[in-house]
Design an enzyme around this catalytic site. Structure first.
Site, mmCIF file in Angstrom:
data_model
loop_
_atom_site.group_PDB
_atom_site.id
_atom_site.type_symbol
_atom_site.label_atom_id
_atom_site.label_comp_id
_atom_site.label_asym_id
_atom_site.label_seq_id
_atom_site.Cartn_x
_atom_site.Cartn_y
_atom_site.Cartn_z
ATOM 1 N N ILE A 40 4.952 -1.141 2.819
ATOM 2 C CA ILE A 40 4.596 0.254 2.590
ATOM 3 C C ILE A 40 5.367 0.756 1.369
ATOM 4 O O ILE A 40 6.599 0.669 1.327
ATOM 5 C CB ILE A 40 4.921 1.124 3.818
ATOM 6 C CG1 ILE A 40 4.296 0.516 5.089
ATOM 7 C CG2 ILE A 40 4.442 2.551 3.587
ATOM 8 C CD1 ILE A 40 2.793 0.316 5.044
ATOM 9 N N LYS A 41 4.632 1.273 0.391
ATOM 10 C CA LYS A 41 5.259 1.757 -0.837
ATOM 11 C C LYS A 41 5.677 3.223 -0.682
ATOM 12 O O LYS A 41 4.873 4.068 -0.305
ATOM 13 C CB LYS A 41 4.294 1.629 -2.030
ATOM 14 C CG LYS A 41 4.039 0.198 -2.439
ATOM 15 C CD LYS A 41 3.067 0.109 -3.605
ATOM 16 C CE LYS A 41 3.760 0.339 -4.923
ATOM 17 N NZ LYS A 41 2.858 0.037 -6.069
ATOM 18 N N ILE A 42 6.936 3.472 -0.986
ATOM 19 C CA ILE A 42 7.499 4.822 -0.926
ATOM 20 C C ILE A 42 8.161 5.109 -2.268
ATOM 21 O O ILE A 42 8.974 4.307 -2.745
ATOM 22 C CB ILE A 42 8.528 4.944 0.212
ATOM 23 C CG1 ILE A 42 7.869 4.689 1.572
ATOM 24 C CG2 ILE A 42 9.202 6.314 0.188
ATOM 25 C CD1 ILE A 42 8.837 4.668 2.737
ATOM 26 N N ILE A 47 0.859 -1.186 0.000
ATOM 27 C CA ILE A 47 0.000 0.000 0.000
ATOM 28 C C ILE A 47 0.897 1.238 0.000
ATOM 29 O O ILE A 47 1.884 1.297 0.719
ATOM 30 C CB ILE A 47 -0.976 0.008 1.197
ATOM 31 C CG1 ILE A 47 -1.904 1.231 1.123
ATOM 32 C CG2 ILE A 47 -0.250 -0.077 2.529
ATOM 33 C CD1 ILE A 47 -3.049 1.176 2.135
#
Length: 374
Positions: free
Chosen positions: A139-141, A108
């Protein structure tokens, strides 16, 4: 009958679905893909969520409940999206356990409007991790310049990260450096490195789209001979960088402490140009220790007619370098291509996020109007 997706998986490619929606979860579609198509993970992004929430009525009941509770717009969006991710993570929990955390992952993304703000990105990543509250979430960064220190800081908190929007090998090397630094800090902070996982999402098809546009504009025979060459060559160079940097003493020290390698992930693997094979960004990028996240349409094409012939990546670095030499000689400003793609990638996700906010605003307004009438 040949099970091509099984062949792909056995060649060392983890098959992830590049899509998620309430309908996929409720209908059993996602469970079926896990069971029948060797799918071992899911990626999401702002565009995927914008499309999911604008289609059908699957979210109406939860929107009504949130409206009744007085939830604001950002809180509603957070609840809707993290609910899907949490439920998908639960669906993949057996895969996660069976692969010791390597697969069974659901990603996400942080709010794309924060892509240029390091501190807010880190705060958002920590909040998403806490809200979803599942060990198999990532966690998408984005790999913007401001995103690099956010990647390090997030990993340092013991949070698994999917680094997204990587286009150039130069930036990819900086991502690996940020990954190493994050694990080093995580170790210093007392985190068990065995529990931290990461992938680096290297975008493929968009490179061909941008380079081919520029080649066609040049119009020379030399330029036209290079159509469709850039994206796969770029991915080959990325894998060569992966092999080099994960053979260094710096990495070996981390591996001895229990760290998991950050796998390359081939993203944007749906073919945009109908002149090309619809499986080219899968069957020409087969190599061990990678992820390929595909739209279901691409997955179906691979299952039907992909030509799989073992490793199609290792040892192709020099060939790839030669292709980029020819692109530069033909008049392509390669560094500008990558700057353009990153800028457009961030802008596209910001636009999708706004579309998502607009959709949910309308749904909340409708729910409140219905309540007032009732």
């Amino acid at each position: 009958m040949t099970d091509r997706l099984k062949q792909l998986s056995e060649a060392g490619v983890s098959i992830w679905l590049d899509d998620l929606s309430r309908d996929r979860l409720n209908s059993g579609n996602l469970a079926g893909l896990i069971r029948d198509k060797h799918v071992v993970g899911v990626t999401t992004n702002p565009t995927i969520f914008a499309n999911a929430l604008s289609a059908g009525e699957a979210y109406d009941a939860q929107v009504k409940e949130l409206a009744d509770r007085g939830a604001d717009l950002d809180g509603t969006v957070r609840e809707l999206t993290t609910t899907d991710v949490r439920n998908a993570a639960d669906l993949f929990r057996d895969v996660y356990n069976a692969t010791n955390g390597v697969d069974g992952r659901v990603s996400i993304e942080v709010d794309p409007r924060l892509a240029k703000d390091t501190d807010k990105t880190v705060a958002e990543a920590k909040d998403l991790w806490k809200t979803v509250d599942r060990p198999n979430v990532m966690i998408k960064i984005p790999a913007t310049e401001e995103g690099l220190p956010a990647i390090t800081a997030t990993l340092a908190e013991g949070i698994s990260v999917n680094v997204t929007l990587i286009f150039s090998v130069e930036r990819y090397k900086a991502v690996i450096d940020a990954f190493f630094a994050g694990l080093e800090q995580a170790k210093a902070n007392g985190h068990d490195l065995k529990g931290i996982h990461s992938v680096a999402s290297f975008f493929v098809s968009r490179v061909d789209t941008e380079v081919d546009k520029r080649l066609n504009a040049l119009g020379t025979d030399e330029a036209k001979a290079l159509l469709g060459e850039a994206a796969i060559a770029n991915a080959w160079l990325a894998y060569a960088a992966f092999e080099d940097l994960f053979a260094t003493d710096r990495w070996k020290t981390l591996a001895e402490a229990g760290a998991n390698a950050q796998r390359p992930l081939w993203a944007s693997t749906g073919v945009k140009d109908p002149a090309y094979s619809d499986t080219r960004y899968v069957d020409q990028l087969v190599v061990k220790d990678v992820v390929n996240t595909m739209p279901e349409k691409t997955m179906d094409a691979v299952a039907d007619h992909a030509e799989l012939s073992g490793d199609t990546v290792t040892g192709r670095g020099e060939r790839a370098q030669a292709i980029f030499g020819k692109l530069s000689a033909a008049g392509i400003d390669v560094p500008d291509v990558f700057v353009t793609l990153e800028t457009e990638g961030v802008e596209k996700f910001e636009k999708s996020w706004q579309e998502l906010l607009d959709t949910v605003t309308g749904q909340l307004d409708n729910a409140r109007s219905d309540k007032a009438k009732g």
